[in-house]
Design an enzyme around this catalytic site. Structure first.
Site, short mmCIF file in Angstrom:
data_model
loop_
_atom_site.label_atom_id
_atom_site.label_comp_id
_atom_site.label_asym_id
_atom_site.label_seq_id
_atom_site.Cartn_x
_atom_site.Cartn_y
_atom_site.Cartn_z
N ASP A 67 0.80 -1.26 0.11
CA ASP A 67 0.03 0.07 0.05
C ASP A 67 0.81 1.18 -0.03
O ASP A 67 2.09 1.30 0.12
CB ASP A 67 -0.96 -0.16 1.23
CG ASP A 67 -0.32 -0.35 2.36
OD1 ASP A 67 0.95 -0.51 2.50
OD2 ASP A 67 -1.05 -0.83 3.35
N ASN A 136 -7.88 -2.83 14.18
CA ASN A 136 -8.99 -3.22 13.86
C ASN A 136 -8.94 -4.38 12.83
O ASN A 136 -10.26 -4.70 12.28
CB ASN A 136 -9.78 -1.97 13.21
CG ASN A 136 -9.21 -1.65 11.96
OD1 ASN A 136 -8.13 -2.11 11.41
ND2 ASN A 136 -9.51 -0.46 11.22
N HIS A 138 -7.21 -4.85 10.10
CA HIS A 138 -7.15 -4.56 8.56
C HIS A 138 -6.04 -5.27 7.98
O HIS A 138 -4.83 -5.55 9.09
CB HIS A 138 -6.90 -3.04 8.39
CG HIS A 138 -6.06 -2.28 8.82
ND1 HIS A 138 -6.08 -0.96 9.25
CD2 HIS A 138 -4.42 -2.49 8.85
CE1 HIS A 138 -4.62 -0.54 9.81
NE2 HIS A 138 -3.92 -1.26 9.40
N GLU A 143 -9.69 -1.87 5.12
CA GLU A 143 -10.54 -1.53 6.58
C GLU A 143 -11.80 -2.51 6.64
O GLU A 143 -12.21 -3.16 5.88
CB GLU A 143 -10.85 -0.25 6.56
CG GLU A 143 -9.68 0.57 6.50
CD GLU A 143 -8.97 1.11 7.64
OE1 GLU A 143 -8.89 0.01 8.52
OE2 GLU A 143 -8.30 2.25 8.13
C1 F6R Z 1 1.44 -1.57 6.30
C2 F6R Z 1 0.18 -2.10 6.31
C3 F6R Z 1 -0.82 -2.00 7.59
C4 F6R Z 1 0.36 -2.54 8.84
C5 F6R Z 1 -0.61 -2.34 9.95
C6 F6R Z 1 0.16 -2.57 11.34
O1 F6R Z 1 2.06 -1.71 4.71
O2 F6R Z 1 -0.25 -2.45 5.24
O3 F6R Z 1 -1.47 -3.13 7.50
O4 F6R Z 1 0.76 -3.77 8.59
O5 F6R Z 1 -1.35 -1.04 10.17
O6 F6R Z 1 1.14 -1.51 11.42
P1 F6R Z 1 2.28 -1.74 12.48
O7 F6R Z 1 3.17 -2.71 12.06
O8 F6R Z 1 2.89 -0.30 12.31
O9 F6R Z 1 1.10 -1.79 13.90
#
Ligand code: F6R
Length: 244
Positions: A67, A136, A138, A143
């Site tokens: 992303d 959440n 994701h 989401e």
């Molecule tokens: C990042 C991504 C997100 C993160 C998630 C956890 O490329 O796609 O899904 O993996 O938000 O983020 P952290 O590791 O910062 O807790």
């Protein structure tokens, strides 16, 4: 789903690196799906160590990132392109032309997403997809409520995701409200998935992933249906899991 329980973040990063070393040894031109965020930082640092020790080369590796924020050009320090180059690509021998990230400043977001999908179809499938998980549930920036069949798309970020990611920005107002993200259907096409989960903040999400139902309200739950998922999580993250 294979669950690996480790003591702490350092061990999580070591185990994730060991997983990569083992799997990559069996693939000559690997295609990797990569994630940003805090969780995989230790994995990238460990892989750089392996590269410096000449135990691994990325010359024949192709990557696709999950992303990118809408509105941030690659040179912006908060863009995921910047993150990946700073924390990984600049330190290894991967050719820049093998690196693929969504363009967050593309004029036409829909076209950008379609072109990314087409490129993944051409160069893929992804051999190993690294994932983190949002509080959440994701995965990527998909989401809650995102269809499991979704393809790479423009996403409106949830309030909770914007808050969680504000720690990387000077103020919450600077956090982009939209992103481009591989869809859940896109992610599921990876041959193998490595999900990394660390810390107490993720305990609720990990418990729901392991003990809960498969439901679009909790995007990560679909991982239960993928044939090759490995979850490496530390003790703090395992805090609320009931299944032994
Ligand atoms: C990042 C991504 C997100 C993160 C998630 C956890 O490329 O796609 O899904 O993996 O938000 O983020 P952290 O590791 O910062 O807790």
């Amino acid at each position: 789903m294979k669950l690996i329980r480790v003591k702490d973040y350092a061990e999580l990063s070591e185990q994730a690196c060991a997983y990569f070393m083992e799997r990559l040894a069996a693939i000559s031109n690997p295609v990797l799906g990569l994630a940003t965020g805090s969780t995989p930082e230790g994995l990238y640092a460990k892989l750089i160590e392996k590269y410096n020790n000449k135990e691994i080369s990325f010359k024949h590796t192709t990557t696709f990132n999950l992303d990118e924020y809408v509105g941030l050009p690659p040179e912006d320090v908060n863009s995921y392109s910047y993150y990946m180059h700073e924390k990984f690509f600049h330190h290894i021998d991967i050719p820049e032309e093998n690196v693929h990230l969504l363009n967050g400043v593309a004029e036409d977001a829909k076209k950008e997403c379609e072109a990314y999908e087409a490129l993944m179809q051409k160069l893929g499938p992804v051999d190993i997809q690294v994932l983190g998980i949002g509080e959440n549930g994701h995965i990527g920036f998909n989401e809650p409520g995102t269809p499991f069949s979704s393809r790479t798309h423009l996403v409106n970020l949830n309030e909770s995701t914007i808050k969680a990611n504000a720690r990387f920005f000077d103020s919450i107002e600077e956090v982009p409200t939209q992103a481009l993200s591989m869809g859940i259907g896109t992610i599921l096409e990876a041959k193998a998935i490595l999900l990394l989960v660390s810390g107490e903040k993720k305990a609720e999400a990990l418990a729901r992933l392991i003990d809960g139902e498969v439901n679009e309200d909790f995007p990560a739950s679909i991982l239960q249906k993928h044939p090759d998922v490995t979850v490496i999580a530390d003790e703090a993250a395992f805090g609320k899991v009931r299944r032994k």
